[in-house]
Structure formats: structure tokens, C-alpha cells
Design a protein around this motif. Structure first.
Motif, PDB file in Angstrom:
ATOM      1  N   LYS A 132      44.172  36.780  38.094  1.00 40.14           N
ATOM      2  CA  LYS A 132      45.270  37.137  37.213  1.00 40.14           C
ATOM      3  C   LYS A 132      45.820  35.911  36.482  1.00 40.14           C
ATOM      4  O   LYS A 132      46.138  35.951  35.305  1.00 40.14           O
ATOM      5  CB  LYS A 132      46.373  37.810  38.043  1.00 40.14           C
ATOM      6  N   GLU A 133      45.868  34.767  37.219  1.00 39.44           N
ATOM      7  CA  GLU A 133      46.460  33.578  36.584  1.00 39.44           C
ATOM      8  C   GLU A 133      45.600  33.044  35.444  1.00 39.44           C
ATOM      9  O   GLU A 133      46.103  32.504  34.470  1.00 39.44           O
ATOM     10  CB  GLU A 133      46.756  32.488  37.614  1.00 39.44           C
ATOM     11  N   ILE A 134      44.281  33.229  35.578  1.00 36.84           N
ATOM     12  CA  ILE A 134      43.401  32.755  34.502  1.00 36.84           C
ATOM     13  C   ILE A 134      43.600  33.606  33.251  1.00 36.84           C
ATOM     14  O   ILE A 134      43.695  33.089  32.140  1.00 36.84           O
ATOM     15  CB  ILE A 134      41.919  32.774  34.953  1.00 36.84           C
ATOM     16  N   VAL A 135      43.725  34.926  33.450  1.00 33.58           N
ATOM     17  CA  VAL A 135      43.985  35.808  32.317  1.00 33.58           C
ATOM     18  C   VAL A 135      45.291  35.411  31.645  1.00 33.58           C
ATOM     19  O   VAL A 135      45.382  35.326  30.414  1.00 33.58           O
ATOM     20  CB  VAL A 135      44.041  37.282  32.779  1.00 33.58           C
ATOM     21  N   ARG A 136      46.302  35.115  32.464  1.00 31.61           N
ATOM     22  CA  ARG A 136      47.595  34.739  31.900  1.00 31.61           C
ATOM     23  C   ARG A 136      47.487  33.422  31.134  1.00 31.61           C
ATOM     24  O   ARG A 136      48.088  33.241  30.079  1.00 31.61           O
ATOM     25  CB  ARG A 136      48.644  34.619  33.009  1.00 31.61           C
ATOM     26  N   TYR A 137      46.716  32.503  31.697  1.00 35.71           N
ATOM     27  CA  TYR A 137      46.521  31.212  31.042  1.00 35.71           C
ATOM     28  C   TYR A 137      45.905  31.401  29.654  1.00 35.71           C
ATOM     29  O   TYR A 137      46.394  30.876  28.662  1.00 35.71           O
ATOM     30  CB  TYR A 137      45.612  30.338  31.914  1.00 35.71           C
ATOM     31  N   ILE A 138      44.836  32.206  29.608  1.00 33.83           N
ATOM     32  CA  ILE A 138      44.155  32.432  28.329  1.00 33.83           C
ATOM     33  C   ILE A 138      45.093  33.114  27.342  1.00 33.83           C
ATOM     34  O   ILE A 138      45.170  32.735  26.178  1.00 33.83           O
ATOM     35  CB  ILE A 138      42.873  33.276  28.536  1.00 33.83           C
TER      36      ILE A 138
END
Lengths: 334, 342
Positions: free
Chosen positions: A3-9
Motif C-alpha cells: 500500500k505504501e508503494i502505491v501511495r508513494y507513486i
């Protein structure tokens, strides 16, 4: 993907949109800060210089008025401007009326993007590898003697390097053609002859950009690598009995590259502007030459279009670098 | 584990000299150091900052880096001189036979690799033919041994606490059951509670492996609790070495005595005492005994002749000219220790 990677992108993509929005708006506002009517001024200047003697000035002027609704209120123009951009309509060229600016950019873009991407990639990887090698304790005298040479290369401007290259390899040795993107008589087809022709023409401009940049990357990497090699995890890796090659790549370079990628992101702007000059010198059919010719001919909408293109592509490149970061450094994944 | 004194020593260090090349000449950070270690023995090396402890630890694994240089001597591990091995053989010996527990565990793990990656890296370098499931099982087993949860394997170093990192470093150090573990101030960055836990884990692991440990540090209390034998380093030399109890209760070298005296007690509140003066510069050591400018007993011979280690009482050696003329260390003069006013 967590989830955090999606948020980062998502965050970084939001930033990209903001940058593009601001760039487009500034590109809209600046011409309108000038006193008078830009279309009239530009056409008048063309007329006096006689550069457009056989062009129907009234027709051009009318076309622009109709196209951009320059009598409408500014907010209306702004909205129209966005509408035009979204339909990829950047106006038409004065000098090559009625060719569309979007077509001209579309023709030039692949040349620039390929040249710049390949040259930067080569300069970055060769420079980083060389710099890392220079910092490694077993670096021999041979490789160390490259340092002053690299320093000279970084301090010579791109365009001077380009002139030196043309003189030696095109004029004296005649190994490569001195200018152009492809032989003028060539009919573009997807075959070996055409590919070879393109590569032959691209070699010297590419070398100019690579040589102009490789020293910067090598010297930057060397100092990063020296720092990294002083870290405790390098000693511990040695104590683990790892092979020096493994320590060099996965413990040394891997960590030193983090700062290199930051430097890449920061220097992209100057790399792009340097490449503009190289294109001009080699008369390479890319965005740089297009911009140069447009400035000389005061081809107003072409300038605006190319500048917008450069800003947007820089923003996109930064976005890509931003996406690479978390792959390289787990500490950035927030 | 009781050390079997009849066993052959596993590690024999002889006349080891390590110098740092400086503009003013070589700094003798390790100066003619000799000692030996039996399997299962725990040797503690104590010294002030700059006494050559860490230099010694790195030299034991031949990790010395420029400007440091191993000048002479030998480090024999199981009869094999590490200082004469080829680079390839040396790599094989490291971790498999002699492992390092690093000083800064905080910074000893590669920040961009998952812990399991770094553990597997170490194992694969020595046992190349293991399959991934076997490696994973090994990682899990090692983590369990040092008291870490299985999921820690997937974490990056920045996601671990200080104590966890130290345990992780310990898991790596013990991954191939080495014969000797060199622990260089392994707990100096941790608070006392975690310090104790980590030392207990190290002791338990070491007992299980039957490995010998060289524990290097400046914390007399910690070392006294852990070690069987204690060596005291001063200006690059071992000035006294012997069984831990004897060393604390009846030190023979004046420097050891002053060190023990300077330990603050917790029951009786007293003024903090230190040792007057500073350690000498390693580039320019005093002639004779390096400790003579600070020694309350120093006499003429101390200023001219370097004392050698001699057995003062059975198995306790001191490098001091007071012996063999004296049987015991005389009581310290009144002003030998100095109150430290905070």
C-alpha cells in the motif's frame, strides 16, 4: 506492491501534475505580460526584416485571431489554451506557415529523446563504474592517471568538445559525417542501411555529450565511493569473507549510487540544455535545433511549444527518477 | 564452560606489530603483542581509547587498512598463520574459522539489503551449493538462536533497533560456527539492560559452539563478568594478563591497579577518581616503560628499559620492573589517584 508503494507513486504523480500545470500556466502568462499584441508585434517584425515576404501577413494574422480568440478576456484565453494543449494543438509556425507546431515537435522529438537518453545512459554508467573503480583501494596507476583527463573533460563546455570532435573525426579523419541526423538523400525505411546511417550520424553528437558528462559522473562517484568504503558495513562484509567483487558491487557501488541518482535528477536540466547546443552544432534534427532556428527566425509559437515540451519532459524524467529511488533505497519508501 | 587448560591453544598471537603511517613517523598502535587462547576460552582485552584495542581486533582478522599496516608478527589460528595466507585462503578462513562481531553494529549492516540477504551472502560465500530453502531454514535457525523473530529476516537494517542489529550481527558472526569470535566492543552503543542481554546471548552461543572469544572493550565491569582471562592494554602493549579474579583482586601492574581503583562503586558514594595524565602519543612513545610518566612507582630503570611480561604469580603476567624484586604491588601513594571534579 504494498500500500505504501502505491501511495508513494500517487504522491509523486500528483507532484508531476502540479509541475506541469505551473509550467503550462507560466508559459501562458509570460507572453501576455509583454505590452501590445504579440501576434501583431511578431508579424510586424517579420515583415520589416523581410523574412516572410511571400507570406500573406493578413491571412496569418487572421488565422491566429480566429484560432486563439485573442480579443476574448484573459480567463477565456487561458481555458482555450488548455483546450488546445489537450488536443495537442500548439498553433502554427510563422516561418513554415501553415505547418503545425505539434507536427514539427513530433518530428524532432524522437531524434532528441533517443540521442539524449542513450548518451546520458552511457555517460552515467561508464562514469559511475569508472569512479567506483578509482575509489577502490587496488586501483592501478593506469586508471588513476585518468583523473586529470576527466577533470579537463568536465571543465570543457559541450559545444567546444563538439567542435573538436567534428574537426578531428569528420574533417581530418573523415570517419563520421560532420552534421545532420541522416544522409540528406536517404529515403527513410526500416532496414539496415538506414539504421547504420542514423547511427553513423548520431555517433559524434553522442560522443560530445558522453565525453562532456562522463568526468562529472566519474568524479562524483569517486568521492561517494570513498565515503562508502569507509563505512563499517564494508569492513564487516570483508570479515564475512565475501569476494571483493561482491563487496565492490553490492556493498560499495550499490550504496554510492544513491547519491549519484540524486545528482542525476538535479543535473537533468543542464544535461538537456547542453544537448540543445550540441544539436545546434551538429545540425541534428532534434528539439534543440528546432528551438535554435525558431529563436533566430522569431518563430514565436514554435519557441513556446518547444520550451513547453522541454519543461514537461524534464518533469517526466524527474518523475521517473523519483520512481527509481525507492527501488534503490529502502529508506525512502515512506 | 570451563576451559580445559591441557588443550592446545587455538589462537596464538606472537610479537604482533601494527603501525599507522603518519607524517611524523609510524604510530605504534599495536606494539609487540603476544597472547594465546584455548578453545572455549574467553579473553577480555581492556584499554583506554587509543590504546590499540580496535587496531588489534582488526589485525587479528587481517582487516587492517591503510594508513594502518601489519609490520611483523604472526597470528596463528589452529597452526595456520593468517598473516601469510593468500587472499583467497584468507577469505575462506574469515567467518568460517574466525568471525568478527563488529564495534558499530548500528552501521555494520548494509542499509540497502534485507537482513536475510546479508546473512545468506555470508553463508553462500563459504558454502556455495546450498539451495534457497536450506538457506532460508538456516537463516531462521540463526535468528532464533540470537533471540530474533523470524519475520526480522525480511526487514532492512533501518527497521531494526540497536539491540536487534547487534543480535543480527551476532547471528552473522556465528553462522558458520567459527572457532574464534573477535568481539570488538560489541555493546558499547547499547544501554545496560540490552547490553547484558546481548552478552548473555553471546555467552550462551559461544558455549554451544565451543568457540574461543576475544572480547575487546573499555568497560571493566562488563568484561570482568564475561571473561575468564583479562588482558590490559596500554599504549599498544599488553601490560598485564591473567585470570579475571586475580586481576581484579590483586592486580600486579600499577596501571591495572589504578584502573580497578577508578571503577565507581554503586553502594558507597565517593568522589570519582581517575588516573592523572594522558596516554602517550603513539608516534612518540616515552623511552623505557610507556606508562612511566604517569606511574606513581616509576624509578630510573623504568625510564630507560622496556619491561617484558613476566609471570609474577602463577598464570598472572605483568610487564613491570617492580618484579621480581617485589612479591606484591606496594600500596599506592596517597596522591596517585586524582579526584575528578565535575
Amino acid at each position: 506492491m504494498s500500500k505504501e508503494i502505491v501511495r508513494y507513486i500517487a504522491t509523486r504523480f500528483g507532484q508531476l501534475l502540479v509541475v506541469v500545470f505551473v509550467a503550462v500556466s507560466v508559459n501562458f502568462i509570460i507572453p501576455r505580460l509583454l505590452p501590445g499584441d504579440p501576434v501583431q508585434t511578431a508579424l510586424a517584425r517579420l515583415q520589416t526584416s523581410g523574412g516572410a515576404a511571400n507570406v500573406d501577413i493578413q491571412a496569418v494574422s487572421a488565422a491566429y485571431r480566429a484560432r486563439y480568440g485573442l480579443d476574448a478576456p484573459v480567463w477565456q484565453q487561458y481555458i482555450n489554451y488548455w483546450g488546445d494543449l489537450l488536443t495537442l494543438d500548439l498553433g502554427v509556425s510563422f516561418a513554415n506557415f501553415p505547418e503545425k507546431v505539434s507536427t514539427m515537435i513530433g518530428n524532432a522529438l524522437p531524434w532528441s529523446v533517443t540521442l539524449l537518453a542513450v548518451a546520458t545512459l552511457i555517460a552515467f554508467s561508464v562514469g559511475s563504474l569508472l569512479g567506483a573503480r578509482l575509489a577502490w583501494p587496488t586501483a592501478g596507476r593506469g586508471i588513476k592517471s585518468l583523473v586529470p583527463f576527466l577533470m579537463v573533460l568536465t571543465s570543457i563546455p559541450f559545444y567546444l568538445l563538439a567542435i573538436i570532435l567534428i574537426y578531428f573525426f569528420a574533417v581530418v579523419l573523415k570517419w563520421f559525417p560532420p552534421a545532420g541526423g541522416v544522409d540528406t538523400t536517404r529515403i527513410m525505411r526500416l532496414d539496415w542501411a538506414t539504421t547504420y546511417d542514423i547511427l553513423e550520424h548520431a555517433f559524434l553528437p553522442c560522443m560530445a555529450i558522453v565525453l562532456g558528462n562522463v568526468g562529472f559522473w566519474a568524479l562524483g562517484m569517486r568521492s561517494q565511493m570513498v565515503n562508502v568504503l569507509g563505512e563499517d558495513y564494508i569492513t564487516f562484509a570483508e570479515a564475512k569473507g565475501l569476494h571483493p567483487r561482491r563487496i565492490f558491487v553490492w556493498y560499495g557501488m550499490r550504496n554510492a549510487l544513491l547519491a549519484q541518482v540524486t545528482a542525476l535528477a538535479l543535473s537533468l536540466g543542464s544535461v538537456v540544455s547542453g544537448a540543445v547546443l550540441v544539436e545546434v552544432i551538429f545540425n541534428y534534427p532534434g528539439l534543440g535545433s528546432l528551438l535554435y532556428v525558431a529563436i533566430r527566425g522569431q518563430d514565436y509559437f514554435v519557441i513556446q511549444g518547444v520550451v513547453l515540451m522541454l519543461i514537461v519532459s524534464l518533469a517526466v524524467l524527474l518523475f521517473i527518477v523519483d520512481l527509481l529511488y525507492p527501488l534503490l533505497d529502502p529508506r525512502i519508501r515512506r | 564452560m570451563a576451559v580445559d587448560m591441557t588443550q592446545k591453544p587455538i589462537l596464538v598471537v606472537k610479537d604482533l606489530n601494527v603501525h599507522y603511517d603518519t607524517g611524523k613517523g609510524p604510530a605504534k598502535a599495536v606494539n609487540d603483542v603476544s597472547f594465546s587462547l584455548r578453545p572455549g576460552e574467553r579473553l577480555g582485552l581492556i584499554g583506554e581509547s587509543g590504546s590499540g584495542k580496535t587496531t588489534m581486533a582488526t589485525a587479528l582478522m587481517r582487516l587492517t587498512r591503510a594508513p594502518g599496516r601489519i609490520v611483523s608478527g604472526s597470528v596463528e589460528l589452529d597452526g595456520q598463520d593468517l598473516l601469510k595466507l593468500s587472499d583467497k585462503d584468507l577469505r575462506e578462513v574469515r567467518l568460517r574459522d574466525i568471525a568478527l562481531m563488529p564495534q558499530g553494529a548500528m552501521s555494520s549492516l548494509n542499509p540497502v539489503m534485507r537482513l536475510e540477504e546479508q546473512m545468506i551472502d555470508a553463508i553462500v560465500a563459504h558454502v556455495p551449493n546450498l539451495k534457497r530453502p536450506e538457506l532460508d531454514a538456516r537463516v531462521q535457525q540463526l535468528l532464533k538462536q540470537v533471540g530474533l523473530e523470524p519475520e526480522v529476516a525480511r526487514r532492512y537494517p533501518h527497521e531494526l533497533s540497536g539491540g536487534m542489529k547487534q543480535r543480527a550481527a551476532m547471528a552473522i558472526a556465528t553462522s558458520l560456527s567459527p572457532k574464534v569470535i573477535v568481539a570488538d566492543e560489541p555493546t558499547s552503543a547499547l544501554d545496560v539492560v540490552v547490553q547484558r542481554q546481548v552478552m548473555q546471548t553471546l555467552g550462551r552461543l559461544q558455549d554451544g559452539l565451543g568457540a574461543a572469544v576475544v572480547l575487546i572493550g573499555h568497560d571493566m565491569g562488563l568484561i570482568a563478568q564475561f571473561a575468564d582471562t583479562v588482558g590490559v592494554m596500554y599504549a599498544g602493549k599488553i601490560v598485564e594478563i591473567g585470570p579475571v579474579r586475580q586481576m581484579i583482586e590483586a592486580p600486579k601492574h600499577p596501571y591495572t591497579k589504578l584502573l580497578v581503583e577508578s571503577l565507581p562503586g554503586i553502594e558507597v558514594k565517593q568522589a570519582l577518581v581517575g588516573i592523572p595524565g594522558l596516554p602517550p602519543p603513539l608516534v612518540n612513545l616515552p623511552t623505557g616503560c610507556s606508562f612511566n610518566p604517569r606511574c606513581p612507582f616509576a624509578f630510573d630503570r623504568c625510564r630507560s628499559e622496556t619491561p617484558q611480561l613476566q609471570e609474577v604469580v602463577p598464570s598472572q603476567f605483568a610487564a613491570c620492573h617492580l618484579y621480581p624484586d617485589h612479591k606484591e604491588l606496594p600500596p599506592l601513594p596517597a596522591r596517585a589517584t586524582r579526584e575528578l571534579h565535575a
